[in-house]
Design an enzyme around this catalytic site. Structure first.
Site, short mmCIF file in Angstrom:
data_model
loop_
_atom_site.label_atom_id
_atom_site.label_comp_id
_atom_site.label_asym_id
_atom_site.label_seq_id
_atom_site.Cartn_x
_atom_site.Cartn_y
_atom_site.Cartn_z
N THR A 512 42.61 78.24 37.96
CA THR A 512 42.81 76.79 38.11
C THR A 512 41.68 76.04 37.41
O THR A 512 41.10 75.11 37.95
CB THR A 512 42.96 76.44 39.62
OG1 THR A 512 44.01 77.25 40.15
CG2 THR A 512 43.34 74.99 39.84
N HIS A 513 41.33 76.51 36.22
CA HIS A 513 40.24 75.88 35.47
C HIS A 513 40.81 75.05 34.33
O HIS A 513 40.61 75.37 33.17
CB HIS A 513 39.27 76.94 34.93
CG HIS A 513 38.73 77.83 36.00
ND1 HIS A 513 38.09 79.02 35.73
CD2 HIS A 513 38.72 77.70 37.35
CE1 HIS A 513 37.72 79.58 36.87
NE2 HIS A 513 38.09 78.81 37.88
N ASN A 514 41.51 73.99 34.68
CA ASN A 514 42.05 73.09 33.66
C ASN A 514 40.97 72.06 33.33
O ASN A 514 40.35 71.51 34.24
CB ASN A 514 43.28 72.35 34.20
CG ASN A 514 44.27 73.30 34.87
OD1 ASN A 514 43.97 73.86 35.92
ND2 ASN A 514 45.42 73.49 34.28
#
Lengths: 586, 413, 234
Positions: A512-514
């Site tokens: 979830t590293h946007n």
């Protein structure tokens, strides 16, 4: 009919890590701070206590921990020639919702970026010449040295466990020798390593690499932070990422800040209220507050002197677009900045299968691992290589949750007796070595508003256009080979590589590293916000979160997101409120 | 008895003179400050505040074995509070338990203890209360069955159990001990919870501070000498607990958390230490050994404990001092009356947040997860392991408490 | 037994009053729990659908020499109950149109929420079987025929008319694994057979006593959210 509410000094949109940090800091000066969160109140005993937290189906597979895609999701396509379609259920990443945001369900791997990561353009061009074609990489506008005290603050807030490798310029054995100089040792010792980490460490050392314990927000021992908040020792239950921690042993807004913040008379928190847009005055250069809506559909205008976006990167970017602040990036013309430089993370790895050794990975924790940083950023010579950037390589033992985790050797069918046998034989006897690769900004990857699909309020969904770039693929191929070298030396029977191949797939969970979309930079022509995360266009608007990363480094983002929040909070307290206006002259 | 006469006189005076109470402007700062401190030592706020409502405006329901008694408004609102009370009215209520209209106050209002407070102290308290914001709030009707609802029946109670008596220092003891004794037996009214009551609701004198039960909680034995419930606590431990809500042995929750929140954490350290010195000097009573629980129950209890409790309380029961209460050697766990242990398992409990420890570390409820048999087994296990000698708990006890809690209107429900 | 008791008395988690403002302290109410909504006996499948799904999941996770499979684990009960609830209705999925086939990288694009997908998928599968196997439905085929058919679907060698065979197969595979490995409170993984097969100790929260295993096997009896046999003194 929009009801106008009494004004506050500061309104925070979203209440996860950055919201909690900003609220805690700004209330210290006596300002009236209101946070508006679209999800509900959440806390350890009432929402994810030890009696229910270890429930794989409920929290992850039925997504109770995350934003409801039914209300708001995004559309996705790999490139501009395709039609974007909605992500009907979450897959590759998991946006949080509710108090604490993603800070409730993260793993706790808490890194600092490298000094050179903040100078990604100037440093790499200086050393290797012009950037590869299509990359839109740029410098952050803030340096590691400027952020160092803020990294330190966050690590002390959270009680991060680790081992310093570079203390004030002096290299220390057993830590990460490549890290930027730190002013202090980690506040807690490293996590207790298990069998898989010992094997990884030995293999890495054989290769001449420099293994060190991963920096962890899971408590290696009881910790009391500078605010007096208590974090209990981690029990290695293996339910960190995608789950709330039931026994106070993972740093989150709930465990580190809320006990103090919630008791302050000048702070209040509105839950189940969604901000629809930022309201601007007639000049368009000043925010007068926000418009939000409650669960009954009642709309409110909340006037405020200062508006700070503290939601998830995707939501912050979308809110800028929906509020008409700045110009949306257009890849065809290269014009516009909002939505530009969307980046992700390029993950690959290798499973390692043992014959007679048990890894027992259910004994795990979100940030229990050994890492090497030899191939991250510019820690190695890229001369002759066709990429910039890199990533750390690690052996984390985060969990062995069986719905999510069935490691099987190469060639195993996906169902039937052979599958069942392979799962049963390898479940307790395998581990993984992973590469956590950077993602370099590219002109073709971006965010904008979808022309077709809308959310529950009828607003356009965010549209994501993204694929791995040639730089990403070359970097990942290089890293995956390094993974192989380590994995093969760990004493297993066999390994199974999972290289990053094919187009980016929005479904299998990756991370979830946007990042990107509201990028920071040195001037209004290359960025949405200045070095203090202040909007160039609207000076009483600040934007927090990983959306400000001009490109993503080879690390998990939370440490840097938090350091930037503290850095911005300091600027707001020390400069902005003394003399409201632009902190950097355009 | 000459009280009737006094009441009549007081009533007449009030009515005839239309007494105007003293207000803040008439009293000096030192006097108000003394009153403020007296109020802290007596934890007036705890009982005289309904949860989530204005402080001191009363309306909180106190559950007694006889029914629910609602506390009155003690702000100086003239209609609904003390606004028309004179200094003498107030003193009589505090020292004798008699209201200005001559009616007798229920001893849920601990005037039996407050009678030990010197007159000047009570006057100062009056002066301080007069400075508080006045809140108009009527007191709800008490939920007491007849004849208890008939205040005249209290005359008999008073005759049997109440002798107003000022505090008399023990010349054999140190000044510090005497200060502690005064605070514990006077304004602090510790016996209100920590002493067992007889059928009429009065303290059993021979069980003084050896533990009591109220509102479906068992308050532990707080005698600190040999065989006392706090035998293992040092003076420092007691001070730490009263000032910070936590010590290496335990954390305060429920009613005691209010005592700490509103009272003891605001007391000066010398006073808290004096309380500790006094309590440490009170010897306890040797308890007979509990009978050995049966092994099947202990095995089930061990399994339940290991699967549910060890994450916080640790597999050996040692807990994480100051974070998660140690169960080995715990006074609450070893208390003869297991009500608190069972209740905490059923409902959970939250450590009081204090200035020193803002985190309200909380144990979750297990009522939905464990059957009566399982709660009894795990309670028996923790009360009989690691050197604990609390004894067995029966499934019937658990079932009965579940039922009482379901009917309860306590402050946390 | 225990499961019934727990479910019978479990207070369903009701979110506290929505849309409110919090200030002053951290809220907490004793005696309340975010208890899971476990198996509640609600059903979605018809008898014929149930037979089909039972046959399908029994091929995905067979009963064999390694021990119990999907059938013993109660996977079909799990799926049936899940489809009868909010999952089956796709309440947390984005289900607004327009619908298009989409690329593989765009994930699930069916207009059907899970329950409807099953209904359409089962009907299409059984129709296909009737035509190909002389009027017999999937559940009536021999194991070899069943396996061959599933392989064909998995390899995208078979498509149905009104519903995507691969989407159906993908969902079935996900749900079979969920039903085999999720907490028994949801009706599958009966007697924790899935967890016992692989050696997962279940809903535990403390492994500090096992950190120094150093590659030796850790054997701990599994436990579900509602317990294990050892919790009972009988």
């Amino acid at each position: 009919m929009v009801r106008k509410l009494p004004p506050v000094d500061v309104v925070l949109v979203g209440f996860g890590w950055t919201g909690a940090i900003l609220a805690q800091e700004l209330t210290e000066d006596g300002l009236d701070v209101l946070a508006i969160e679209r999800g509900g109140w959440r806390d350890t005993p009432s929402h994810f206590p030890t009696t229910v937290a270890q429930d794989e189906l409920r929290w992850y597979w039925r997504k109770e921990m995350f934003q409801s895609a039914a209300r708001d999701t995004l559309t996705f396509r790999n490139n501009g020639s395709q039609t974007a379609l909605p992500m009907r259920r979450w897959g590759s990443f998991l946006p949080g919702e509710g108090v604490g945001g993603g800070g409730v369900h993260w793993n706790g791997q808490t890194w600092r970026f490298l000094p050179s990561d903040f100078l990604a353009a100037s440093h790499n061009i200086g050393r290797y010449g012009p950037m590869p074609e299509g990359l839109t990489v740029q410098d952050y506008g803030v340096t590691y040295g400027e952020l160092e005290p803020h990294y330190d603050r966050f690590e002390k807030l959270c009680g991060i466990g680790g081992k310093a490798g570079n203390l004030n310029g002096e290299i220390h054995e057993g830590g990460n020798p490549f890290e930027g100089p730190r002013s202090a040792e980690y506040p807690s010792p490293p996590m207790h390593m298990t069998f898989a980490q010992h094997r990884f460490e030995a293999a890495a050392k054989e290769l001449g690499l420099k293994p060190f314990p991963g920096p962890s927000a899971n408590m290696s021992q009881p910790y009391v932070n500078p605010l007096g908040c208590q974090l209990a020792p981690c029990t290695y239950c293996g339910f960190c990422e995608k789950y709330g921690c039931g026994n106070y042993s993972k740093a989150s807004p709930q465990t580190t800040i809320l006990p103090v913040l919630m008791s302050k008379p000048n702070f209040s928190l509105k839950v189940h209220n969604e901000v629809l847009r930022i309201k601007l005055d007639s000049t368009g250069s000043r925010a007068t507050g926000v418009i939000h809506v409650d669960q009954n559909g009642e709309e409110y205008e909340q006037p405020a002197d200062l508006v700070i976006l503290c939601a998830y990167q995707l939501s912050n970017t979308r809110l800028m677009m929906l509020s008409g602040i700045g110009e949306i990036y257009n890849p065809a013309t290269g014009e516009g900045l909002v939505g530009k430089n969307y980046c992700y993370q390029v993950m690959s790895g290798a499973d390692v299968f043992f014959d007679d050794k048990y890894t027992n990975e259910f004994v795990g924790a979100g940030a229990l691992g050994m890492c090497v940083d030899d191939y991250n950023g510019d820690n190695f010579d890229h001369s002759g290589l066709d990429f910039i950037g890199g990533g750390y390589i690690s052996c984390w033992t985060t969990h062995n949750r069986p719905i999510e985790r069935q490691r099987t050797p190469e060639g195993t069918p996906t169902w039937g007796s052979a599958w069942k046998k392979a799962v049963a034989e390898n479940y307790l006897k395998s581990t993984n070595v992973g590469a956590h690769g950077a993602s370099m900004a590219h002109a073709g990857n971006h965010l904008d508003l979808d022309p077709t699909y809308t959310d529950v309020y009828g607003r356009p969904l965010m549209r994501m256009t993204f694929d791995f770039t040639p730089n990403d693929r070359a970097m990942s191929a290089f890293l995956t080979e390094r993974v192989r070298e380590i994995a093969e030396r760990m004493g297993g029977r066999e390994i199974k590589l999972s290289p990053r191949e094919g187009p980016y797939d929005s479904m299998p969970y990756q991370t979830t590293h946007n990042t990107g979309g509201t990028i920071m930079g040195t001037n209004p022509s290359n960025s949405v916000v200045n070095r203090y995360l202040q909007s160039w266009d609207v000076s009483n608007l600040f934007v927090m979160g990983a959306g400000v990363f001009p490109q993503n480094a080879g690390y998990n983002p939370t440490g840097t997101v938090a350091a930037l929040a503290y850095w911005a909070a300091d600027a707001i307290r020390a400069q902005y409120f003394k003399s409201p206006g632009a902190l950097v002259q355009a | 008895m000459r009280k009737g006469l006094l009441v009549a006189t007081a009533l007449a005076t009030t009515l005839l003179a239309g007494v105007v109470p003293v207000t803040a402007q008439d009293t000096d700062y030192a006097q108000v400050e003394r009153g403020r401190y007296a109020l802290i030592t007596g934890n007036c706020q705890g009982c005289h505040t309904a949860p989530g409502e204005e402080p001191f405006a009363g309306g909180r329901g106190l559950e007694t074995p006889f029914g629910t008694i609602y506390t009155p408004n003690i702000t100086f609102d003239p209609e609904t509070g003390l606004g028309r009370w004179s200094r003498d009215d107030f003193r009589r209520a505090m020292h004798e338990g008699i209201a200005p209209d001559g009616s007798r106050l229920y001893p849920a209002f601990p005037y039996t203890h407050f009678s030990r407070m010197p007159r000047e102290e009570v006057d100062a308290l009056y002066d301080y209360l007069s400075t508080l914001p006045r809140v108009k709030k009527e007191k709800p009707e008490n939920g007491l069955p007849w004849p208890l609802s008939w205040r005249v029946s209290l005359a008999g109670w008073r005759w049997l159990f109440f002798e107003p008596e000022p505090f008399r220092p023990d010349p054999e003891k140190s000044q510090q001990w005497n200060r502690g004794a005064y605070l514990v037996e006077g304004p602090g009214h510790c016996a209100g919870c920590h002493t067992e009551k007889n059928l009429a609701g009065a303290d059993k004198k021979d069980r003084h501070l050896m533990g009591g039960q109220l509102e479906n909680w068992s308050a532990p034995d707080i005698r600190g000498g040999p065989n006392g419930g706090l035998e293992d606590w040092s003076e420092d431990d007691i001070v730490d607990f009263l000032r910070n809500g936590r010590n290496v042995h335990t954390a305060a929750f429920s009613i005691m958390s209010e005592v700490i929140e509103y009272s003891t954490q605001h007391m000066v350290e010398e006073d808290v230490r004096a309380i500790a010195v006094y309590l440490k000097d009170l010897e306890g009573e040797e308890r007979p050994s509990p009978s050995e629980p049966d092994s099947a129950t202990m095995e089930a209890g061990a399994a339940i404990y290991f699967d549910n409790c060890s994450a916080c309380h640790v597999s050996g029961g040692q807990g994480v001092p100051r974070f998660f209460a140690p169960l080995a050697g715990s006074g609450k766990v070893n208390n003869q009356d297991a009500t608190t242990v069972v209740r905490v398992i059923l409902e959970g409990a939250r450590a009081v947040p204090t200035k020193a420890h803002p985190t309200p570390l909380t144990m979750p409820a297990f009522d939905w997860k464990l059957t009566d048999e399982q709660v009894a087994a795990v309670a028996t296990y923790v009360r009989s392991s690691w050197g604990n000698r609390g004894g067995a708990v029966s499934p019937a006890d658990v079932a009965a408490l579940r039922e009482r809690l379901a009917d309860s209107m306590g402050p946390d429900r | 037994m225990l499961l019934a008791t727990v479910l019978g008395s479990a207070p369903l988690f009701v979110p506290s009053a929505l849309s409110r403002t919090l200030s002053g302290s951290i809220p907490w109410i004793s005696g309340t729990s975010p208890a899971p909504r476990g198996f509640d006996a609600a059903r979605f499948f018809t008898a014929a659908e149930r037979r089909c799904v039972d046959a399908l999941v029994s091929r995905l996770i067979p009963t064999d020499e390694l021990g119990p499979g999907a059938r013993e684990a109660g996977v079909v009960d799990f799926i049936d109950n899940q489809l009868a609830g909010s999952f089956g209705r796709g309440e947390r999925w984005y289900m607004k149109g327009p619908f298009a086939d989409g690329l593989e990288t765009q994930g699930y694009q069916s207009e059907h929420a899970p329950a409807a997908l099953y209904r359409a998928g089962i009907a299409a599968l059984d129709n296909h079987c009737r035509q190909r196997f002389a009027g017999r439905v999937f559940a009536e085929l021999g194991e070899e025929d069943q396996d061959a058919l599933l392989k064909q679907i998995e390899d995208e060698g078979l498509e149905f008319e009104d519903v995507s065979a691969t989407a159906f197969f993908g969902m079935l595979q996900d749900n079979a694994i969920e039903g085999f490995f999720s907490d028994p409170i949801y009706g599958g993984n009966r007697d924790m057979v899935g967890w016992k097969l692989v050696g997962f100790p279940g809903a535990r929260y403390d492994y500090r006593d096992y950190l120094d295993h150093n590659g030796a096997r850790i054997s701990i009896e599994p436990v579900g959210l509602s317990g294990r046999p050892a919790w009972s003194a009988e």
